[in-house]
Design a protein around this motif. Structure first.
Motif, PDB file in Angstrom:
ATOM      1  N   PRO A 240      11.463   4.384  -2.116  1.00 26.79           N
ATOM      2  CA  PRO A 240      10.276   4.016  -2.544  1.00 26.79           C
ATOM      3  C   PRO A 240      10.158   2.922  -3.386  1.00 26.79           C
ATOM      4  CG  PRO A 240      11.165   6.054  -3.931  1.00 26.79           C
ATOM      5  CD  PRO A 240      12.033   5.719  -2.678  1.00 26.79           C
ATOM      6  N   LEU A 241      10.358   1.836  -2.843  1.00 28.49           N
ATOM      7  CA  LEU A 241      10.626   0.428  -3.475  1.00 28.49           C
ATOM      8  C   LEU A 241       9.221   0.051  -3.997  1.00 28.49           C
ATOM      9  CD1 LEU A 241      12.760  -1.262  -0.619  1.00 28.49           C
ATOM     10  CD2 LEU A 241      13.572  -0.152  -2.784  1.00 28.49           C
ATOM     11  N   LEU A 242       9.251  -0.664  -4.920  1.00 30.92           N
ATOM     12  CA  LEU A 242       7.961  -1.583  -5.407  1.00 30.92           C
ATOM     13  C   LEU A 242       7.584  -2.485  -4.259  1.00 30.92           C
ATOM     14  CD1 LEU A 242       9.243  -2.804  -8.990  1.00 30.92           C
ATOM     15  CD2 LEU A 242       8.040  -0.553  -8.284  1.00 30.92           C
ATOM     16  N   PRO A 243       6.188  -2.285  -4.120  1.00 33.25           N
ATOM     17  CA  PRO A 243       5.468  -2.984  -3.082  1.00 33.25           C
ATOM     18  C   PRO A 243       5.739  -4.424  -3.419  1.00 33.25           C
ATOM     19  CG  PRO A 243       3.859  -1.817  -4.347  1.00 33.25           C
ATOM     20  CD  PRO A 243       5.200  -1.351  -4.514  1.00 33.25           C
ATOM     21  N   PRO A 244       5.345  -5.433  -2.675  1.00 34.41           N
ATOM     22  CA  PRO A 244       5.569  -6.771  -2.708  1.00 34.41           C
ATOM     23  C   PRO A 244       4.735  -7.558  -4.092  1.00 34.41           C
ATOM     24  CG  PRO A 244       5.422  -6.498  -0.615  1.00 34.41           C
ATOM     25  CD  PRO A 244       5.058  -5.303  -1.046  1.00 34.41           C
ATOM     26  N   ALA A 245       3.607  -7.240  -4.314  1.00 33.37           N
ATOM     27  CA  ALA A 245       2.835  -7.598  -5.485  1.00 33.37           C
ATOM     28  C   ALA A 245       3.427  -7.067  -6.651  1.00 33.37           C
ATOM     29  CB  ALA A 245       1.363  -7.277  -5.241  1.00 33.37           C
ATOM     30  N   GLU A 246       3.745  -5.752  -6.967  1.00 34.83           N
ATOM     31  CA  GLU A 246       4.183  -5.154  -8.036  1.00 34.83           C
ATOM     32  C   GLU A 246       5.657  -5.525  -8.010  1.00 34.83           C
ATOM     33  OE1 GLU A 246       4.798  -0.739  -9.947  1.00 34.83           O
ATOM     34  OE2 GLU A 246       3.904  -0.855  -7.927  1.00 34.83           O
ATOM     35  N   ALA A 247       6.451  -5.788  -7.274  1.00 37.76           N
ATOM     36  CA  ALA A 247       7.788  -6.678  -7.264  1.00 37.76           C
ATOM     37  C   ALA A 247       7.645  -7.963  -7.908  1.00 37.76           C
ATOM     38  CB  ALA A 247       8.552  -6.580  -6.106  1.00 37.76           C
ATOM     39  N   ARG A 248       6.710  -8.605  -7.374  1.00 37.81           N
ATOM     40  CA  ARG A 248       6.745  -9.940  -8.083  1.00 37.81           C
ATOM     41  C   ARG A 248       6.200  -9.935  -9.568  1.00 37.81           C
ATOM     42  NH1 ARG A 248       4.145 -11.206  -2.804  1.00 37.81           N
ATOM     43  NH2 ARG A 248       5.561 -12.835  -1.641  1.00 37.81           N
ATOM     44  N   ARG A 249       5.280  -9.010 -10.033  1.00 37.90           N
ATOM     45  CA  ARG A 249       4.841  -9.005 -11.367  1.00 37.90           C
ATOM     46  C   ARG A 249       5.832  -8.677 -12.158  1.00 37.90           C
ATOM     47  NH1 ARG A 249       0.336  -6.603  -9.000  1.00 37.90           N
ATOM     48  NH2 ARG A 249       0.809  -4.638  -9.458  1.00 37.90           N
ATOM     49  N   TYR A 250       6.847  -7.639 -11.527  1.00 38.29           N
ATOM     50  CA  TYR A 250       7.885  -6.957 -12.681  1.00 38.29           C
ATOM     51  C   TYR A 250       8.915  -8.233 -12.793  1.00 38.29           C
ATOM     52  CZ  TYR A 250      12.408  -4.634 -13.466  1.00 38.29           C
ATOM     53  OH  TYR A 250      13.690  -4.490 -13.886  1.00 38.29           O
ATOM     54  N   ALA A 251       9.187  -8.822 -11.805  1.00 34.60           N
ATOM     55  CA  ALA A 251      10.307  -9.916 -11.766  1.00 34.60           C
ATOM     56  C   ALA A 251       9.740 -11.108 -12.681  1.00 34.60           C
ATOM     57  CB  ALA A 251      10.843 -10.329 -10.598  1.00 34.60           C
ATOM     58  N   ALA A 252       8.532 -11.449 -12.844  1.00 33.43           N
ATOM     59  CA  ALA A 252       7.910 -12.404 -13.493  1.00 33.43           C
ATOM     60  C   ALA A 252       7.709 -11.947 -15.008  1.00 33.43           C
ATOM     61  CB  ALA A 252       6.381 -12.753 -13.009  1.00 33.43           C
ATOM     62  N   GLU A 253       7.814 -10.709 -15.191  1.00 30.08           N
ATOM     63  CA  GLU A 253       7.356 -10.119 -16.628  1.00 30.08           C
ATOM     64  C   GLU A 253       8.669 -10.131 -17.276  1.00 30.08           C
ATOM     65  OE1 GLU A 253       5.874  -6.360 -19.402  1.00 30.08           O
ATOM     66  OE2 GLU A 253       5.431  -6.399 -17.021  1.00 30.08           O
TER      67      GLU A 253
END
Length: 466
Positions: free
Chosen positions: A124-137
């Motif tokens: 259950p991986l983070l979807p792309p938009a959420e993965a981007r937000r997480y890495a950016a935060e």
């Protein structure tokens, strides 16, 4: 003739570009403060460069390509993206900054040892938009941490090691993601200028590396990883090594001479492997009439004879060397050819000296999407005249991946220690896909001898006639 005396000091004992002394000349600023500012700038530049590349590699494809597994050998690109952010959070925000976990529930999803690559698409991986937000935060909080970072006091923070480790980790995953781009089907989405054309190389085909001791590995390179340490004397008999990597044209001669059909050139395991998998040429090559073509990042082109051969496994490299009446160099031979200066007896950081790599020295950092022609980068040659030891293609050696005498795992056993043994062969020198932060004369890569999707090539050696 006696061998030059080996310098027992280790090259690179200070961070490149960092002042040494009590004050910085002309400023009156205490050296420790100036050192901290220089380290902070280096860490910032390394992290920023890595993130820009990660963004390019993940923004250049649409969401279906991000979540797809393009090969069972590789993770979905979206897994790499969130894994990069998770490792940055674990080591910089938690281990160094003492911060609370941002998303503790995802730690196991992005633990590379918890889930093999073949299983990752089903998680259950983070979807792309959420993965981007997480890495950016995570990155935003790291920038705040870096502003006040103390580069002394702990082994993790000394000389900015942990920041360098994380920058290298991201760049290593960027190389992995570039491999995934090469494996994916579909039109080209990445572009880069070709390397500068080089005149045909007319120098000697091989050079003699003198026998005797040299200092292998490092104890003083601040951002070197555990398997590169410690520096230790190594005795090497005199040997000859190719001046340039083996080219596509030379490798075609091996194919045309029946190299893949002649058992005597192959080790028993290599012969069994190519028979089982019906290998007849490097990965991505195909014959069209009388011409060899290859696929490269979504395009098809004629195989350029002057470029170093790419995407060959260790067994193929070993078989070619036998066919040519030669052998693969040992890891120690490779490093001596790359670092040793016979005039001084000293081991340099790089073939050209101790200066950080520049575009005149080597093909690194995804500046191009292919190797440069064999014989390029004369400014990057070793004191003996060996070229392209850094960049262009990873070079297989004959050596198993083993610890150096006095090795200590740091900061975790899973980086190197669990891979030691006869299952993995050592590659050296980096490729066009490797960033300078993750490439040194002491840097060690390793993989299974069957691997071909990596940006691997080789050069050959032979022992000096007695």
């Amino acid at each position: 003739m006696s061998a030059p005396e080996t310098d027992t000091t280790d090259a690179g004992t200070t961070t490149p570009g960092v002042a040494v002394g009590t004050t910085t000349a002309g400023t009156g600023v205490p050296a420790a403060e100036a050192d901290a500012d220089a380290l902070r700038e280096r860490a910032l530049a390394s992290l920023t460069t890595a993130r820009a590349r990660t963004t390019l590699l993940t923004d250049s494809v649409d969401e279906p390509d991000l979540v797809a597994q393009h090969s069972p050998l590789m993770s979905p690109l979206v897994w790499d993206l969130a894994h990069i952010g998770n490792q940055e959070e674990l080591w910089l925000l938690r281990a160094v900054g003492g911060r609370e976990a941002m998303r503790p529930e995802i730690d196991t999803l992005y633990d590379a040892f918890e889930h093999p690559r073949s299983e990752r698409p089903s998680l259950p991986l983070l979807p792309p938009a959420e993965a981007r937000r997480y890495a950016a935060e995570v990155r935003g909080r790291v920038m705040d941490l870096l502003e006040g970072a103390d580069f002394h006091g702990t082994r993790l923070t000394e000389a900015g090691f942990v920041f360098g480790m994380i920058a290298q980790h991201e760049q290593q995953h960027d190389e992995t993601m570039l491999i995934t781009h090469q494996l994916r089907k579909g039109p080209a989405v990445l572009a880069a200028p070709d390397p500068e054309p080089a005149p045909p190389f007319t120098g000697p085909a091989e050079v003699l590396v003198p026998g005797g001791p040299f200092l292998m590995g490092t104890s003083g390179e601040p951002w070197a990883l555990d398997n590169e340490r410690p520096a230790h004397p190594r005795e090497v008999a005199p040997f000859w090594i190719d001046t340039t990597p083996v080219t596509n044209g030379a490798y075609q001669a091996f194919i045309e001479d029946g190299g893949y059909d002649t058992e005597r050139w192959w080790s028993p395991r290599g012969w069994a492997h190519i028979r089982q998998h019906s290998l007849t040429a490097p990965l991505y090559w195909r014959r069209d009439g009388g011409q060899w073509l290859r696929r490269r990042f979504g395009t098809t082109e004629a195989v350029p004879a002057e470029e170093p051969v790419l995407h060959v496994c260790w067994y193929e490299a070993d078989a070619y060397a036998r066919w040519a009446g030669r052998r693969l160099p040992t890891e120690a031979e490779w490093e001596k050819a790359a670092r040793f200066d016979p005039a001084t007896g000293r081991s340099h950081r790089y073939p050209w000296g101790d200066a950080d790599p520049g575009p005149e020295h080597a093909n690194l950092g995804q500046r191009h999407l292919r190797p440069a022609p064999a014989g390029s980068y004369p400014a990057g040659a070793s004191p003996l005249g060996v070229r392209q030891l850094i960049g262009d293609v990873w070079e297989w050696t004959s050596s198993d991946f083993l610890p150096y005498p006095g090795f200590r795992a740091y900061p975790y056993e899973e980086y190197s220690q669990v891979f030691f043994g006869p299952d993995h062969k050592v590659l050296r020198g980096g490729s066009f896909a490797v960033d300078p932060v993750a490439c040194r004369g002491t840097f060690r890569n390793w993989d299974y001898p069957i691997r071909r999707q990596i940006f691997s090539g080789f050069r050959t050696a032979r022992s000096e006639a007695v």
